[in-house]
Design an enzyme around this catalytic site. Structure first.
Site, PDB file in Angstrom:
ATOM      1  N   GLU A 185     -11.746  -4.543   2.289  1.00  0.00           N
ATOM      2  CA  GLU A 185     -11.948  -5.990   2.208  1.00  0.00           C
ATOM      3  C   GLU A 185     -10.897  -6.654   1.308  1.00  0.00           C
ATOM      4  O   GLU A 185     -10.453  -7.774   1.571  1.00  0.00           O
ATOM      5  CB  GLU A 185     -13.344  -6.301   1.674  1.00  0.00           C
ATOM      6  CG  GLU A 185     -14.474  -5.850   2.581  1.00  0.00           C
ATOM      7  CD  GLU A 185     -14.858  -4.392   2.403  1.00  0.00           C
ATOM      8  OE1 GLU A 185     -15.792  -3.941   3.079  1.00  0.00           O
ATOM      9  OE2 GLU A 185     -14.211  -3.689   1.589  1.00  0.00           O
TER      10      GLU A 185
ATOM     11  N   ARG B 159      -9.949   8.803   2.439  1.00  0.00           N
ATOM     12  CA  ARG B 159     -10.336   7.412   2.208  1.00  0.00           C
ATOM     13  C   ARG B 159     -10.634   7.153   0.734  1.00  0.00           C
ATOM     14  O   ARG B 159     -10.309   6.092   0.206  1.00  0.00           O
ATOM     15  CB  ARG B 159     -11.584   7.102   3.063  1.00  0.00           C
ATOM     16  CG  ARG B 159     -12.223   5.747   2.823  1.00  0.00           C
ATOM     17  CD  ARG B 159     -11.389   4.634   3.392  1.00  0.00           C
ATOM     18  NE  ARG B 159     -12.079   3.353   3.316  1.00  0.00           N
ATOM     19  CZ  ARG B 159     -11.490   2.196   3.568  1.00  0.00           C
ATOM     20  NH1 ARG B 159     -10.215   2.168   3.929  1.00  0.00           N
ATOM     21  NH2 ARG B 159     -12.150   1.069   3.494  1.00  0.00           N
TER      22      ARG B 159
ATOM     23  N   GLU C 231      -0.679   2.830  -0.655  1.00  0.00           N
ATOM     24  CA  GLU C 231       0.518   3.219   0.084  1.00  0.00           C
ATOM     25  C   GLU C 231       0.237   3.493   1.563  1.00  0.00           C
ATOM     26  O   GLU C 231       1.043   4.146   2.230  1.00  0.00           O
ATOM     27  CB  GLU C 231       1.149   4.465  -0.546  1.00  0.00           C
ATOM     28  CG  GLU C 231       1.767   4.230  -1.894  1.00  0.00           C
ATOM     29  CD  GLU C 231       2.624   5.399  -2.365  1.00  0.00           C
ATOM     30  OE1 GLU C 231       3.608   5.132  -3.075  1.00  0.00           O
ATOM     31  OE2 GLU C 231       2.322   6.550  -2.007  1.00  0.00           O
TER      32      GLU C 231
ATOM     33  N   ILE D 190      -5.497  -1.625  12.670  1.00  0.00           N
ATOM     34  CA  ILE D 190      -4.538  -2.700  12.881  1.00  0.00           C
ATOM     35  C   ILE D 190      -3.218  -2.438  12.157  1.00  0.00           C
ATOM     36  O   ILE D 190      -2.138  -2.669  12.704  1.00  0.00           O
ATOM     37  CB  ILE D 190      -5.145  -4.053  12.450  1.00  0.00           C
ATOM     38  CG1 ILE D 190      -6.326  -4.400  13.354  1.00  0.00           C
ATOM     39  CG2 ILE D 190      -4.090  -5.156  12.495  1.00  0.00           C
ATOM     40  CD1 ILE D 190      -7.151  -5.571  12.867  1.00  0.00           C
TER      41      ILE D 190
END
Length: 431
Positions: A61, A275, A321, A347
C-alpha cells in the site's frame, strides 16, 4: 457485532496484542520501535499544518500510494502528508520513497482501533481528511473521524469475494463503518459492487493507482548493476528466474522443484525475494538444506563484488529494490499465488517489460491478473514444477520473452490515469 462489543473485545485483547507485538520484535526489531505511537502517545505537537492523512498498512500500500502522494504534494503546496502504517516494513518503505519531501512528509504508526487512542492521535496531528488505501476499514477509526468532522475516503479500494464474506460475518459493525465513508474510489466494477453491498454509498470506479507508479531510472540502473554482478564470472550471460514476493510455504515447493528440474539450463540462477524480510535467513537456510550453493544480495552491494558462477540460488535480502530485481531478471514469477494466499501485484513486473508467471491463487488481484493473461503479458502455472517448465521454455526463447515483455509494458501503460481520477474526487473532500 455492535461497535460497543467490538471496542470491549479490543480492550480485553490489548495485553495479548502487545505481547505478540513484543514477541514479533524478537525476529524483526522494528516492531519494538516507536512503541508509544501504537498506543496513541506522542511527543509535543508541532507547528500547525494543513495535514492530509494517508493510511498505508504495509509495503504494498505504501508503494502504491506514491503517485497519489506526489499529486497531492503538487496540488496542495502548503500542506503536509501524514502517512501511517501498521508494519515496520511499510514504514521503512515510506521513509525510502518519500524522504525527498522533507518536513512535508511525516510518518507514524496508526494506534490500535480504540477510541481513546485514536482521539489522542487525531488531536495531535489534526488531519483534515483520512485517506485509507485499498482494504483498510477500521470501525472505530471511521467513527472517531465522523465525530470529529474528519472526512474519510477509501481509495484504490479492492475487496475480494473471500474478504466480503468475512466482512459480512461482522454484520452491523461493518455496515455502520462502510456507510460512514464519504467516498470509495474502487479499482474495478466488481470491487465497487462488493463495497456497495456492505453499505457504502458514494462508490466510483477509478481504476488501479498502481498502474501510475513510474519505473524509476535509478531502480533500472541498480538492476543493471546487479545483473553485471550476476554475469561477471560466468562464461556467458546467466539465465535468471526471479521468484518475487514469495510467501511461507512457497519457497520450499520452488526449491524442491528446482532441485528435481529436468534439463536445468547451464548456469541457471534462481533469484528468490521473500515478501517478508524476517524470513530472509529462513529462506537461505531452506536452500542450503537442499544442497544448493547460496548467496545473498547484501553481499553484492559494493563495486568489485561479483557473484560466484557456481551459485545456484541468490536470496534477495534487501528492501525497496523490487523494481531492480525485475530489471535484473529474464522472467519473473509472482509469489503468493502457488498457495491460496491471494497473489501479489504483477504490475511492476509488467511495467519493466518482463514476462510474468503466476499461479492460480490470485484472488486479491483477480482482474489485473486475468487481464494480463488475456493480453499475453502473463501465463498461469499449475504448480512449482510447471512454473519451472514454463520458465525454462521462456529462458530458451528470446522471441517469446520479448513478445510477453512488450505485451506487459502495453498492459501497464493502457491502464493509467487512476491517480488523476482519484485526486479529482478527493478535491471535493479536502478543505
Amino acid at each position: 457485532m455492535r461497535r460497543g462489543t467490538y471496542s470491549l473485545l479490543w480492550r480485553l485483547a490489548m495485553p495479548l496484542v502487545l505481547a505478540r507485538l513484543w514477541w514479533r520484535g524478537l525476529r524483526e526489531k522494528g516492531y519494538r520501535q516507536h512503541w508509544n505511537e501504537r498506543r496513541g502517545h506522542y511527543g509535543p505537537r508541532g507547528a500547525g499544518w494543513h495535514t492530509l492523512w494517508i493510511h498505508a498498512v504495509s509495503v504494498g500500500e505504501t508503494r502504491a500510494a506514491e503517485p497519489l502522494v506526489d499529486a497531492l504534494m503538487a496540488l496542495y503546496p502548503n500542506s503536509r502528508i501524514l502517512m501511517t502504517h501498521m508494519t515496520p516494513t511499510g514504514r521503512a518503505a515510506g521513509q525510502a520513497l518519500y524522504a525527498r519531501h522533507g518536513e512535508r512528509f511525516v510518518q507514524s504508526y496508526m494506534p490500535y482501533d480504540m477510541v481513546t487512542k485514536l482521539t489522542r492521535f487525531m488531536r495531535h496531528f489534526t488531519p483534515r481528511v483520512c485517506i485509507l488505501m485499498e482494504t483498510e476499514v477500521w470501525p472505530n477509526l471511521i467513527a472517531v473521524c465522523k465525530a470529529r468532522g474528519i472526512t474519510v475516503a477509501l481509495v484504490n479500494a479492492r475487496l475480494s469475494e473471500r474478504s466480503l464474506q468475512r466482512a459480512r460475518r461482522l454484520g452491523p459493525l461493518m455496515t455502520e463503518a462502510a456507510s460512514a465513508i464519504s467516498l470509495v474510489a474502487a479499482q474495478t466494477e466488481l470491487d465497487a459492487a462488493r463495497v456497495r453491498s456492505l453499505g457504502a454509498r458514494q462508490v466510483v470506479v477509478t481504476g488501479n493507482i498502481k498502474f501510475d507508479v513510474a519505473v524509476p531510472a535509478a531502480a533500472l540502473a541498480k538492476g543493471a548493476f546487479l545483473r553485471q554482478r550476476i554475469d561477471a564470472l560466468a562464461e556467458a550471460g546467466r539465465p535468471v528466474l526471479l521468484c518475487a514476493s514469495t510467501r511461507e510455504g512457497e519457497e520450499a515447493l520452488i526449491l524442491d522443484a528446482f532441485k528435481a528440474m529436468p534439463g536445468r539450463l547451464p548456469g541457471m540462477l534462481l533469484l528468490i525475494v521473500p515478501r517478508h524480510p524476517q524470513r530472509f535467513d529462513e529462506v537461505a537456510q531452506l536452500a542450503h538444506a537442499r544442497g544448493f550453493k547460496v548467496a545473498r544480495r547484501s553481499a553484492l552491494g559494493q563495486d568489485g563484488v561479483e557473484l560466484d558462477a557456481a551459485v545456484d540460488v541468490l536470496v534477495g535480502d534487501s528492501m525497496g529494490e523490487m523494481v531492480a530485481y525485475y530489471a535484473a531478471c529474464d522472467c519473473a514469477f509472482i509469489g503468493g499465488s502457488l498457495l491460496p494466499l491471494g497473489g501479489q501485484n504483477l504490475i511492476e513486473a509488467c511495467a519493466t517489460g518482463k514476462p510474468v508467471l503466476i499461479g492460480d491463487h490470485t484472488f486479491n488481484f483477480a482482474v489485473a491478473s486475468d487481464e494480463a493473461v488475456a493480453i499475453g503479458a502473463a501465463s498461469r502455472v499449475l504448480d512449482a514444477a510447471d512454473m519451472l517448465v514454463q520458465a525454462r521454455a521462456l529462458l530458451l526463447d528470446e522471441t517469446a520473452r520479448r513478445s510477453m515483455g512488450e505485451a506487459g509494458f502495453r498492459f501497464a501503460q493502457m491502464h493509467g490515469g487512476a491517480t488523476t481520477r482519484t485526486v479529482e474526487l478527493l478535491q471535493g473532500l479536502i478543505y
